[in-house]
Motif scaffolding. Sequence first.
Motif, PDB file in Angstrom:
ATOM      1  N   ARG B  99      15.683 -11.680   5.904  1.00  0.00           N
ATOM      2  CA  ARG B  99      16.610 -12.023   4.872  1.00  0.00           C
ATOM      3  C   ARG B  99      16.518 -10.703   3.967  1.00  0.00           C
ATOM      4  O   ARG B  99      17.714 -10.342   3.368  1.00  0.00           O
ATOM      5  N   LEU B 100      15.466 -10.326   3.593  1.00  0.00           N
ATOM      6  CA  LEU B 100      15.336  -9.436   2.659  1.00  0.00           C
ATOM      7  C   LEU B 100      15.881  -8.139   2.979  1.00  0.00           C
ATOM      8  O   LEU B 100      16.427  -7.411   2.247  1.00  0.00           O
ATOM      9  N   GLU B 101      15.842  -7.854   4.134  1.00  0.00           N
ATOM     10  CA  GLU B 101      16.295  -6.618   4.859  1.00  0.00           C
ATOM     11  C   GLU B 101      18.006  -6.719   4.687  1.00  0.00           C
ATOM     12  O   GLU B 101      18.475  -5.491   4.268  1.00  0.00           O
ATOM     13  N   GLN B 102      18.683  -7.782   4.990  1.00  0.00           N
ATOM     14  CA  GLN B 102      20.070  -7.593   4.793  1.00  0.00           C
ATOM     15  C   GLN B 102      20.293  -7.494   3.367  1.00  0.00           C
ATOM     16  O   GLN B 102      21.467  -6.684   3.118  1.00  0.00           O
ATOM     17  N   ALA B 103      19.533  -7.970   2.556  1.00  0.00           N
ATOM     18  CA  ALA B 103      19.975  -7.840   0.900  1.00  0.00           C
ATOM     19  C   ALA B 103      19.530  -6.144   0.536  1.00  0.00           C
ATOM     20  O   ALA B 103      19.623  -5.821  -0.820  1.00  0.00           O
ATOM     21  N   GLY B 104      18.932  -5.386   1.293  1.00  0.00           N
ATOM     22  CA  GLY B 104      18.688  -4.164   1.022  1.00  0.00           C
ATOM     23  C   GLY B 104      17.249  -3.883   0.434  1.00  0.00           C
ATOM     24  O   GLY B 104      16.730  -2.695  -0.030  1.00  0.00           O
ATOM     25  N   TYR B 105      16.293  -4.769   0.652  1.00  0.00           N
ATOM     26  CA  TYR B 105      15.105  -4.707   0.367  1.00  0.00           C
ATOM     27  C   TYR B 105      14.049  -4.596   1.257  1.00  0.00           C
ATOM     28  O   TYR B 105      14.230  -4.924   2.463  1.00  0.00           O
ATOM     29  N   THR B 106      12.849  -3.938   1.121  1.00  0.00           N
ATOM     30  CA  THR B 106      11.976  -3.729   1.988  1.00  0.00           C
ATOM     31  C   THR B 106      10.606  -4.380   1.673  1.00  0.00           C
ATOM     32  O   THR B 106      10.375  -4.714   0.424  1.00  0.00           O
ATOM     33  N   SER B 107       9.953  -5.266   2.566  1.00  0.00           N
ATOM     34  CA  SER B 107       8.829  -6.036   2.101  1.00  0.00           C
ATOM     35  C   SER B 107       7.528  -5.198   2.272  1.00  0.00           C
ATOM     36  O   SER B 107       7.623  -4.755   3.476  1.00  0.00           O
ATOM     37  N   VAL B 108       6.452  -5.405   1.530  1.00  0.00           N
ATOM     38  CA  VAL B 108       5.393  -4.789   1.924  1.00  0.00           C
ATOM     39  C   VAL B 108       4.441  -6.023   2.083  1.00  0.00           C
ATOM     40  O   VAL B 108       4.378  -6.856   1.132  1.00  0.00           O
ATOM     41  N   ILE B 109       3.620  -6.066   3.029  1.00  0.00           N
ATOM     42  CA  ILE B 109       2.891  -7.254   3.314  1.00  0.00           C
ATOM     43  C   ILE B 109       1.427  -6.901   3.162  1.00  0.00           C
ATOM     44  O   ILE B 109       0.777  -5.825   3.245  1.00  0.00           O
ATOM     45  N   ALA B 110       0.663  -7.939   2.314  1.00  0.00           N
ATOM     46  CA  ALA B 110      -0.809  -7.770   2.272  1.00  0.00           C
ATOM     47  C   ALA B 110      -1.321  -8.807   2.565  1.00  0.00           C
ATOM     48  O   ALA B 110      -0.926  -9.892   2.349  1.00  0.00           O
ATOM     49  N   ASN B 111      -2.650  -8.817   3.155  1.00  0.00           N
ATOM     50  CA  ASN B 111      -3.358  -9.690   3.571  1.00  0.00           C
ATOM     51  C   ASN B 111      -4.628  -9.956   2.870  1.00  0.00           C
ATOM     52  O   ASN B 111      -5.548  -9.196   2.542  1.00  0.00           O
ATOM     53  N   THR B 112      -4.432 -11.166   2.151  1.00  0.00           N
ATOM     54  CA  THR B 112      -5.423 -11.129   1.130  1.00  0.00           C
ATOM     55  C   THR B 112      -6.856 -11.953   1.593  1.00  0.00           C
ATOM     56  O   THR B 112      -7.827 -12.165   0.932  1.00  0.00           O
ATOM     57  N   GLU B 113      -6.690 -12.275   2.783  1.00  0.00           N
ATOM     58  CA  GLU B 113      -8.204 -12.636   3.427  1.00  0.00           C
ATOM     59  C   GLU B 113      -8.626 -14.091   2.505  1.00  0.00           C
ATOM     60  O   GLU B 113      -9.803 -14.329   2.720  1.00  0.00           O
ATOM     61  N   ASN B 114      -7.926 -14.575   1.998  1.00  0.00           N
ATOM     62  CA  ASN B 114      -8.249 -15.905   1.320  1.00  0.00           C
ATOM     63  C   ASN B 114      -9.238 -15.674   0.111  1.00  0.00           C
ATOM     64  O   ASN B 114     -10.082 -16.582  -0.195  1.00  0.00           O
ATOM     65  N   ASP B 115      -9.254 -14.258  -0.307  1.00  0.00           N
ATOM     66  CA  ASP B 115     -10.151 -14.260  -1.170  1.00  0.00           C
ATOM     67  C   ASP B 115      -9.284 -13.828  -2.546  1.00  0.00           C
ATOM     68  O   ASP B 115      -8.645 -12.922  -2.523  1.00  0.00           O
ATOM     69  N   PRO B 116      -9.572 -14.846  -3.648  1.00  0.00           N
ATOM     70  CA  PRO B 116      -8.980 -14.786  -4.911  1.00  0.00           C
ATOM     71  C   PRO B 116      -9.154 -13.179  -5.401  1.00  0.00           C
ATOM     72  O   PRO B 116      -8.080 -12.680  -6.133  1.00  0.00           O
ATOM     73  N   GLU B 117     -10.446 -12.740  -5.374  1.00  0.00           N
ATOM     74  CA  GLU B 117     -10.497 -11.172  -5.728  1.00  0.00           C
ATOM     75  C   GLU B 117      -9.386 -10.234  -5.133  1.00  0.00           C
ATOM     76  O   GLU B 117      -8.939  -9.552  -5.747  1.00  0.00           O
ATOM     77  N   ARG B 118      -9.401 -10.314  -3.588  1.00  0.00           N
ATOM     78  CA  ARG B 118      -8.730  -9.465  -3.240  1.00  0.00           C
ATOM     79  C   ARG B 118      -7.204  -9.706  -3.214  1.00  0.00           C
ATOM     80  O   ARG B 118      -6.422  -8.877  -3.367  1.00  0.00           O
ATOM     81  N   GLU B 119      -6.823 -10.881  -3.524  1.00  0.00           N
ATOM     82  CA  GLU B 119      -5.707 -11.368  -3.815  1.00  0.00           C
ATOM     83  C   GLU B 119      -4.995 -10.644  -5.018  1.00  0.00           C
ATOM     84  O   GLU B 119      -3.988 -10.049  -5.268  1.00  0.00           O
ATOM     85  N   ARG B 120      -6.170 -10.608  -6.132  1.00  0.00           N
ATOM     86  CA  ARG B 120      -5.887 -10.383  -7.509  1.00  0.00           C
ATOM     87  C   ARG B 120      -5.738  -8.450  -7.467  1.00  0.00           C
ATOM     88  O   ARG B 120      -4.366  -8.049  -8.011  1.00  0.00           O
ATOM     89  N   ILE B 121      -6.597  -8.039  -6.557  1.00  0.00           N
ATOM     90  CA  ILE B 121      -6.353  -6.623  -6.398  1.00  0.00           C
ATOM     91  C   ILE B 121      -5.025  -6.033  -5.705  1.00  0.00           C
ATOM     92  O   ILE B 121      -4.310  -5.454  -6.173  1.00  0.00           O
ATOM     93  N   ASP B 122      -4.717  -6.926  -4.711  1.00  0.00           N
ATOM     94  CA  ASP B 122      -3.548  -6.418  -3.901  1.00  0.00           C
ATOM     95  C   ASP B 122      -2.171  -6.939  -4.895  1.00  0.00           C
ATOM     96  O   ASP B 122      -1.217  -6.102  -4.941  1.00  0.00           O
ATOM     97  N   PHE B 123      -2.565  -7.817  -5.626  1.00  0.00           N
ATOM     98  CA  PHE B 123      -1.276  -8.251  -6.562  1.00  0.00           C
ATOM     99  C   PHE B 123      -1.027  -7.169  -7.467  1.00  0.00           C
ATOM    100  O   PHE B 123       0.013  -6.795  -7.749  1.00  0.00           O
TER     101      PHE B 123
END
Lengths: 351, 351
Positions: B99-123
């Motif tokens: 859906r995003l691609e249709q709209a001209g956007y690229t998505s980048v995926i991050a895998n947070t490993e269920n770790d709030p700290e990692r989530e925060r960092i990725d974010f």
Amino acid sequence: MAAVVVRNVNEHGRVTLRDVARAAGVHPGTASRALNEQTRSLVNADTAQRVLEVAESLGYHPNPIARGLKTRRSYTIGVLIPDILNPLFPPIIRGIEDRLEQAGYTSVIANTENDPERERIDFRAMLARQVDGFITATARLDHAILDEIVGAPMVLVNRRVADGSFASVTADDRAGTKLAVDHVVELGHRQIAFVGGPMTLSTTRDRHEAFKEAMRKHRLKVDRSLTLVGDWITIREGQRLCRELLDSGKHFSAIVAANDLMALGCYDALAERGLVCPDDVSVVGYNDMPFCDHFNPPLTTIRIPHYEMGVAAADLLLDQLDERAPDTRGRGAVVLEPSLVVRDSTAPPAG
Amino acid sequence: MAAVVVRNVNEHGRVTLRDVARAAGVHPGTASRALNEQTRSLVNADTAQRVLEVAESLGYHPNPIARGLKTRRSYTIGVLIPDILNPLFPPIIRGIEDRLEQAGYTSVIANTENDPERERIDFRAMLARQVDGFITATARLDHAILDEIVGAPMVLVNRRVADGSFASVTADDRAGTKLAVDHVVELGHRQIAFVGGPMTLSTTRDRHEAFKEAMRKHRLKVDRSLTLVGDWITIREGQRLCRELLDSGKHFSAIVAANDLMALGCYDALAERGLVCPDDVSVVGYNDMPFCDHFNPPLTTIRIPHYEMGVAAADLLLDQLDERAPDTRGRGAVVLEPSLVVRDSTAPPAG
DNA sequence: CTGAAAGCGCTAACAT
DNA sequence: ATGTTAGCGCTTTCAG
């Protein structure tokens, strides 16, 4: 205590290097040097300390985009995956991410859907976004993108190209396939079918050749109508091929599949015809992807070290990125050892 | 014919806007306008045409980084996934990307490993890289990152927060759980156990509550020692909980699990004790993630529309990104309908 | 309609 | 040791 926090942030709300510099009473250049590990030694320790503190208190976060524009480095690696739905890849990705993260790199993953055109687009987009290098699991032998890459560091994972022009990490597909054939032969099978993937992928092509070779080594006939090659490496394609096998009228008591997904497709085709695995037909997969142990029946397969492959690929890339070794391109060709995992999808032939 | 192609590229090898402008004999500003859809009308049609041609022939590709530095838009969306190993997510990701691609956007995926700290960092890393918005499947109810997000457009997928402060797309977990309970009750089960996930996730918490509610509605006793809550939603945790169930000595003939992975863990624990599913114990999962139909036995589960959830999430985000609708934040709360998929892991109780 | 000029946030010579 | 300056590649006022 009472010190009022300096609120020198720009009108936009974002804290920039200039804001930090102003608040610390230094020039942006100095602030930049203080904030950067590499250049910190060039600046007075006290000043550096002060800048760091101000940055902290202001909640400053450098803008990697702006930095990248200048340095031509993004500390970002593009990871091209052919099919995120294939459980083989997530563990590989994990290995890549873990290793890269240790080295201070961020990985961005793109899912190319096995589509050369999409692969090309993703590749270009990443290049445009200044990724410092690539790890790709999507390389077809006729590699659409590979020839576009003039200078970008790149390593192939679970794929390789014939001329060794790219670094790669693979498991030994020929050895693995031999393991699979040896296993069913040892169980007593003589009529062995092969459900293969496309010849455009190094893995599936190698497995196909190794299958024929192993059969010959056992002095077993390689029946052309029992040695099939598909266009995809999916459940559906495995199912299609297995139906074809069944329709051929030729007898066979075991199937060696080019990967686990295709093996699963064989399960489906067999079940459709009321055949049961392994009682009627034994099936062996390839990869030992996650969940193989939970399939119905649990799948005998060839294990390759997924996570380690990711780590190894990241290491190879890091080598290339390291300027001290300017032209390591193509040098590394890590080959890991596969192993046989016996579960319940293989048994001696009936009768 | 003989016209020599103008080779005005900079020394760096990269073709830049200036190179195009120079080759076309116009000012960079004009070239920029010509190259950009939105501003092309501001420029003489012939000139625009010429610029376009030159750009093409030079192989010009705009540098989105530089553009982003100026426009503060990257046309990139950050996608935060708690666990890429969980097959539930790939189809969702696919929906998002498509859906995003249709709209001209690229998505980048991050895998947070269920770790709030990692989530925060990725974010943070994504924010720093100027993503225009987020889609996150990782939101715990105590959402580490959620409160940091002041302005960034964001939508939650397969998770929601109580106060509705974020747009979200979920399947109706209460309805789905009721479907599961109704199904086993209908088969004749009365002693029904629950293998739940952590209370910090909206999905698993809702399923837990809905389980108790559905049981009460059937006038069935909710035995505390048969209603377990784990810390993770993994195979291992499901296995651990099911062992606990078995060790409790209490009788039960069916298990409702909070997700498919935990259901798989139940399979394992049951098998350890020589119990067979569904003959001794029925098991129902949740999500109908890929491969459920191939498990041993094929898993009865609650299907949620994975791909569609991804698409819906992308749509919601696109709404927020659309400047014409400045404050849609939290407005959308798409709830999709789950359905029961009966396979072979459920059967009437023995005896 | 197009050119000139400024600047996004940062870094890297070059001065001092 | 620090300030100055220029510029990465692009967009966007502002003039003309």
